[in-house]
Write a protein that holds these residues in place. Structure first.
Motif, PDB file in Angstrom:
ATOM      1  N   GLY A 181       0.812  -1.211   0.000  1.00  0.00           N
ATOM      2  CA  GLY A 181       0.000   0.000   0.000  1.00  0.00           C
ATOM      3  C   GLY A 181       0.847   1.264   0.000  1.00  0.00           C
ATOM      4  O   GLY A 181       0.472   2.279  -0.603  1.00  0.00           O
ATOM      5  N   LEU A 182       1.973   1.210   0.651  1.00  0.00           N
ATOM      6  CA  LEU A 182       2.848   2.386   0.719  1.00  0.00           C
ATOM      7  C   LEU A 182       3.415   2.761  -0.647  1.00  0.00           C
ATOM      8  O   LEU A 182       3.834   3.897  -0.863  1.00  0.00           O
ATOM      9  CB  LEU A 182       4.000   2.123   1.694  1.00  0.00           C
ATOM     10  N   GLU A 183       3.413   1.806  -1.570  1.00  0.00           N
ATOM     11  CA  GLU A 183       3.933   2.076  -2.910  1.00  0.00           C
ATOM     12  C   GLU A 183       3.076   3.107  -3.650  1.00  0.00           C
ATOM     13  O   GLU A 183       3.501   3.673  -4.656  1.00  0.00           O
ATOM     14  CB  GLU A 183       3.970   0.777  -3.729  1.00  0.00           C
ATOM     15  N   GLN A 184       1.861   3.363  -3.159  1.00  0.00           N
ATOM     16  CA  GLN A 184       0.962   4.291  -3.833  1.00  0.00           C
ATOM     17  C   GLN A 184       1.317   5.753  -3.562  1.00  0.00           C
ATOM     18  O   GLN A 184       0.849   6.658  -4.246  1.00  0.00           O
ATOM     19  CB  GLN A 184      -0.487   4.042  -3.389  1.00  0.00           C
ATOM     20  N   GLY A 185       2.122   5.985  -2.534  1.00  0.00           N
ATOM     21  CA  GLY A 185       2.439   7.358  -2.157  1.00  0.00           C
ATOM     22  C   GLY A 185       3.709   7.874  -2.809  1.00  0.00           C
ATOM     23  O   GLY A 185       4.228   7.309  -3.766  1.00  0.00           O
ATOM     24  N   GLU A 186       4.183   9.005  -2.255  1.00  0.00           N
ATOM     25  CA  GLU A 186       5.417   9.621  -2.746  1.00  0.00           C
ATOM     26  C   GLU A 186       6.605   8.771  -2.281  1.00  0.00           C
ATOM     27  O   GLU A 186       6.990   8.808  -1.121  1.00  0.00           O
ATOM     28  CB  GLU A 186       5.540  11.047  -2.202  1.00  0.00           C
ATOM     29  N   LYS A 187       7.213   8.055  -3.204  1.00  0.00           N
ATOM     30  CA  LYS A 187       8.243   7.086  -2.828  1.00  0.00           C
ATOM     31  C   LYS A 187       9.634   7.692  -2.680  1.00  0.00           C
ATOM     32  O   LYS A 187      10.550   7.021  -2.230  1.00  0.00           O
ATOM     33  CB  LYS A 187       8.268   5.948  -3.853  1.00  0.00           C
ATOM     34  N   ASN A 188       9.777   8.923  -3.066  1.00  0.00           N
ATOM     35  CA  ASN A 188      11.100   9.538  -3.014  1.00  0.00           C
ATOM     36  C   ASN A 188      11.305  10.432  -1.794  1.00  0.00           C
ATOM     37  O   ASN A 188      12.285  11.163  -1.722  1.00  0.00           O
ATOM     38  CB  ASN A 188      11.338  10.361  -4.291  1.00  0.00           C
ATOM     39  N   THR A 189      10.397  10.378  -0.848  1.00  0.00           N
ATOM     40  CA  THR A 189      10.521  11.218   0.336  1.00  0.00           C
ATOM     41  C   THR A 189      11.215  10.448   1.462  1.00  0.00           C
ATOM     42  O   THR A 189      11.198   9.214   1.500  1.00  0.00           O
ATOM     43  CB  THR A 189       9.139  11.680   0.826  1.00  0.00           C
ATOM     44  N   GLU A 190      11.801  11.199   2.388  1.00  0.00           N
ATOM     45  CA  GLU A 190      12.458  10.585   3.544  1.00  0.00           C
ATOM     46  C   GLU A 190      11.443   9.872   4.429  1.00  0.00           C
ATOM     47  O   GLU A 190      11.740   8.820   5.009  1.00  0.00           O
ATOM     48  CB  GLU A 190      13.209  11.648   4.344  1.00  0.00           C
ATOM     49  N   ASP A 191      10.245  10.458   4.548  1.00  0.00           N
ATOM     50  CA  ASP A 191       9.204   9.837   5.370  1.00  0.00           C
ATOM     51  C   ASP A 191       8.834   8.457   4.827  1.00  0.00           C
ATOM     52  O   ASP A 191       8.699   7.487   5.591  1.00  0.00           O
ATOM     53  CB  ASP A 191       7.952  10.718   5.408  1.00  0.00           C
ATOM     54  N   TYR A 192       8.683   8.376   3.510  1.00  0.00           N
ATOM     55  CA  TYR A 192       8.340   7.095   2.899  1.00  0.00           C
ATOM     56  C   TYR A 192       9.422   6.049   3.176  1.00  0.00           C
ATOM     57  O   TYR A 192       9.129   4.920   3.562  1.00  0.00           O
ATOM     58  CB  TYR A 192       8.150   7.259   1.394  1.00  0.00           C
ATOM     59  N   LYS A 193      10.684   6.460   2.978  1.00  0.00           N
ATOM     60  CA  LYS A 193      11.789   5.522   3.184  1.00  0.00           C
ATOM     61  C   LYS A 193      11.850   5.042   4.632  1.00  0.00           C
ATOM     62  O   LYS A 193      12.091   3.864   4.903  1.00  0.00           O
ATOM     63  CB  LYS A 193      13.101   6.189   2.781  1.00  0.00           C
ATOM     64  N   ARG A 194      11.632   5.980   5.563  1.00  0.00           N
ATOM     65  CA  ARG A 194      11.687   5.608   6.982  1.00  0.00           C
ATOM     66  C   ARG A 194      10.573   4.630   7.326  1.00  0.00           C
ATOM     67  O   ARG A 194      10.806   3.605   7.999  1.00  0.00           O
ATOM     68  CB  ARG A 194      11.568   6.873   7.840  1.00  0.00           C
ATOM     69  N   ILE A 195       9.362   4.945   6.873  1.00  0.00           N
ATOM     70  CA  ILE A 195       8.217   4.078   7.181  1.00  0.00           C
ATOM     71  C   ILE A 195       8.391   2.712   6.533  1.00  0.00           C
ATOM     72  O   ILE A 195       8.166   1.672   7.172  1.00  0.00           O
ATOM     73  CB  ILE A 195       6.908   4.738   6.703  1.00  0.00           C
ATOM     74  N   ARG A 196       8.802   2.720   5.279  1.00  0.00           N
ATOM     75  CA  ARG A 196       8.964   1.448   4.576  1.00  0.00           C
ATOM     76  C   ARG A 196      10.030   0.583   5.253  1.00  0.00           C
ATOM     77  O   ARG A 196       9.843  -0.636   5.391  1.00  0.00           O
ATOM     78  CB  ARG A 196       9.332   1.692   3.113  1.00  0.00           C
ATOM     79  N   ASP A 197      11.130   1.185   5.652  1.00  0.00           N
ATOM     80  CA  ASP A 197      12.185   0.431   6.338  1.00  0.00           C
ATOM     81  C   ASP A 197      11.655  -0.212   7.614  1.00  0.00           C
ATOM     82  O   ASP A 197      11.990  -1.371   7.923  1.00  0.00           O
ATOM     83  CB  ASP A 197      13.359   1.350   6.670  1.00  0.00           C
ATOM     84  N   GLU A 198      10.854   0.530   8.362  1.00  0.00           N
ATOM     85  CA  GLU A 198      10.299  -0.001   9.612  1.00  0.00           C
ATOM     86  C   GLU A 198       9.360  -1.171   9.346  1.00  0.00           C
ATOM     87  O   GLU A 198       9.429  -2.209  10.010  1.00  0.00           O
ATOM     88  CB  GLU A 198       9.556   1.101  10.377  1.00  0.00           C
ATOM     89  N   VAL A 199       8.475  -1.000   8.363  1.00  0.00           N
ATOM     90  CA  VAL A 199       7.495  -2.051   8.061  1.00  0.00           C
ATOM     91  C   VAL A 199       8.183  -3.292   7.499  1.00  0.00           C
ATOM     92  O   VAL A 199       7.835  -4.427   7.858  1.00  0.00           O
ATOM     93  CB  VAL A 199       6.423  -1.527   7.083  1.00  0.00           C
ATOM     94  N   VAL A 200       9.171  -3.077   6.647  1.00  0.00           N
ATOM     95  CA  VAL A 200       9.906  -4.219   6.076  1.00  0.00           C
ATOM     96  C   VAL A 200      10.625  -4.989   7.178  1.00  0.00           C
ATOM     97  O   VAL A 200      10.653  -6.232   7.163  1.00  0.00           O
ATOM     98  CB  VAL A 200      10.904  -3.727   5.002  1.00  0.00           C
ATOM     99  N   LYS A 201      11.187  -4.276   8.141  1.00  0.00           N
ATOM    100  CA  LYS A 201      11.866  -4.965   9.242  1.00  0.00           C
ATOM    101  C   LYS A 201      10.884  -5.806  10.046  1.00  0.00           C
ATOM    102  O   LYS A 201      11.193  -6.937  10.445  1.00  0.00           O
ATOM    103  CB  LYS A 201      12.562  -3.950  10.146  1.00  0.00           C
ATOM    104  N   VAL A 202       9.692  -5.258  10.285  1.00  0.00           N
ATOM    105  CA  VAL A 202       8.659  -6.028  10.992  1.00  0.00           C
ATOM    106  C   VAL A 202       8.312  -7.285  10.195  1.00  0.00           C
ATOM    107  O   VAL A 202       8.203  -8.385  10.757  1.00  0.00           O
ATOM    108  CB  VAL A 202       7.391  -5.180  11.232  1.00  0.00           C
ATOM    109  N   ALA A 203       8.140  -7.121   8.889  1.00  0.00           N
ATOM    110  CA  ALA A 203       7.792  -8.261   8.039  1.00  0.00           C
ATOM    111  C   ALA A 203       8.893  -9.320   8.060  1.00  0.00           C
ATOM    112  O   ALA A 203       8.608 -10.526   8.151  1.00  0.00           O
ATOM    113  CB  ALA A 203       7.547  -7.786   6.603  1.00  0.00           C
ATOM    114  N   HIS A 204      10.131  -8.889   7.994  1.00  0.00           N
ATOM    115  CA  HIS A 204      11.240  -9.844   7.999  1.00  0.00           C
ATOM    116  C   HIS A 204      11.348 -10.576   9.340  1.00  0.00           C
ATOM    117  O   HIS A 204      11.585 -11.792   9.380  1.00  0.00           O
ATOM    118  CB  HIS A 204      12.552  -9.129   7.687  1.00  0.00           C
ATOM    119  N   LEU A 205      11.159  -9.840  10.436  1.00  0.00           N
ATOM    120  CA  LEU A 205      11.185 -10.486  11.758  1.00  0.00           C
ATOM    121  C   LEU A 205      10.007 -11.435  11.929  1.00  0.00           C
ATOM    122  O   LEU A 205      10.144 -12.492  12.561  1.00  0.00           O
ATOM    123  CB  LEU A 205      11.173  -9.428  12.859  1.00  0.00           C
ATOM    124  N   THR A 206       8.866 -11.076  11.363  1.00  0.00           N
ATOM    125  CA  THR A 206       7.707 -11.970  11.422  1.00  0.00           C
ATOM    126  C   THR A 206       7.999 -13.260  10.670  1.00  0.00           C
ATOM    127  O   THR A 206       7.659 -14.362  11.127  1.00  0.00           O
ATOM    128  CB  THR A 206       6.464 -11.283  10.824  1.00  0.00           C
TER     129      THR A 206
END
Length: 222
Positions: A181-206
């Protein structure tokens, strides 16, 4: 009975005091050394426990993340696959909390910057992501509690482990849906990168937690 002359007593008194203090210091040092030996684990034992974590993590999709996250709990885990799986679940719950806080904070900022179409989609995506992470968090918390109740000696062991596997799998799906879902937003912003990194880490730990749960279940013969 003869007595020592006063001047002789004054001469030997400092020597006697020095001897007493030296004996006291020596005994205290020995006691402290023994205490440290009792508290600190042997190097060989520490290596054995971290080796178990390393070998177990090598059977996951993300072995480096697995080891860096769980090796600090090696003394508690020892060579126990259930303790390892529980530690992975608890670490994932903690990371999900961190990710939720980050998304919540960034989501407030996004509300004021949603003048573009992508900005609006990104704000909606973060809102959906927060809800998905909340669902994942609840599923992981239930899994922690169910895992603690799952005893190999109990007749309902397989039932409880199956519950854990189902809930953790659902949490992983929520994580992946959030990331998509996050891919729908502005992907070149620092906020996007920070949020995506956090969510991906959760997914990988899961994913790591699910693999270790499956490995634990496979070691139990009923």
């Amino acid at each position: 009975m003869s007595s020592f002359p006063p001047h002789y007593i004054h001469q030997i008194l400092p020597i006697l005091i020095f001897i007493v203090l030296l004996q006291y210091y020596h005994s205290t040092s020995i006691s402290a050394s023994r205490t440290l030996l009792d508290i600190n684990p042997k190097g060989d034992d520490q290596n054995c426990t971290t080796d178990f974590v390393r070998q177990s993590c090598n059977n996951t999709t993300y072995p480096d993340l697995c080891y860096s996250t769980l090796s600090i709990y090696a003394n508690r885990i020892q060579n126990n696959p259930k303790e390892l799986a529980c530690a992975a679940l608890n670490a994932t719950v903690s990371e999900a909390q961190v990710a939720s806080r980050v998304i919540k904070a960034k989501g407030r900022q996004a509300k004021g910057n949603n003048t573009t179409t992508k900005g609006k989609r990104g704000a909606y995506a973060m809102k959906d992501c927060m809800e998905l992470l909340k669902d994942a968090f609840d599923e992981l918390k239930m899994s922690v509690e169910e895992m603690e109740r799952a005893s190999p000696e109990a007749s309902d062991f397989r039932f409880r482990v199956n519950n854990v596997q189902t809930w953790v799998s659902a949490a992983l799906t929520d994580d992946d849906t959030c990331t998509d879902g996050l891919e729908q937003g502005e992907k070149n912003t620092e906020d996007y990168k920070r949020i995506r990194d956090e969510v991906v880490k959760v997914a990988h730990l899961t994913s790591v937690a699910l693999a270790l749960i499956n490995n634990y279940a496979a070691t139990v013969n009923l």
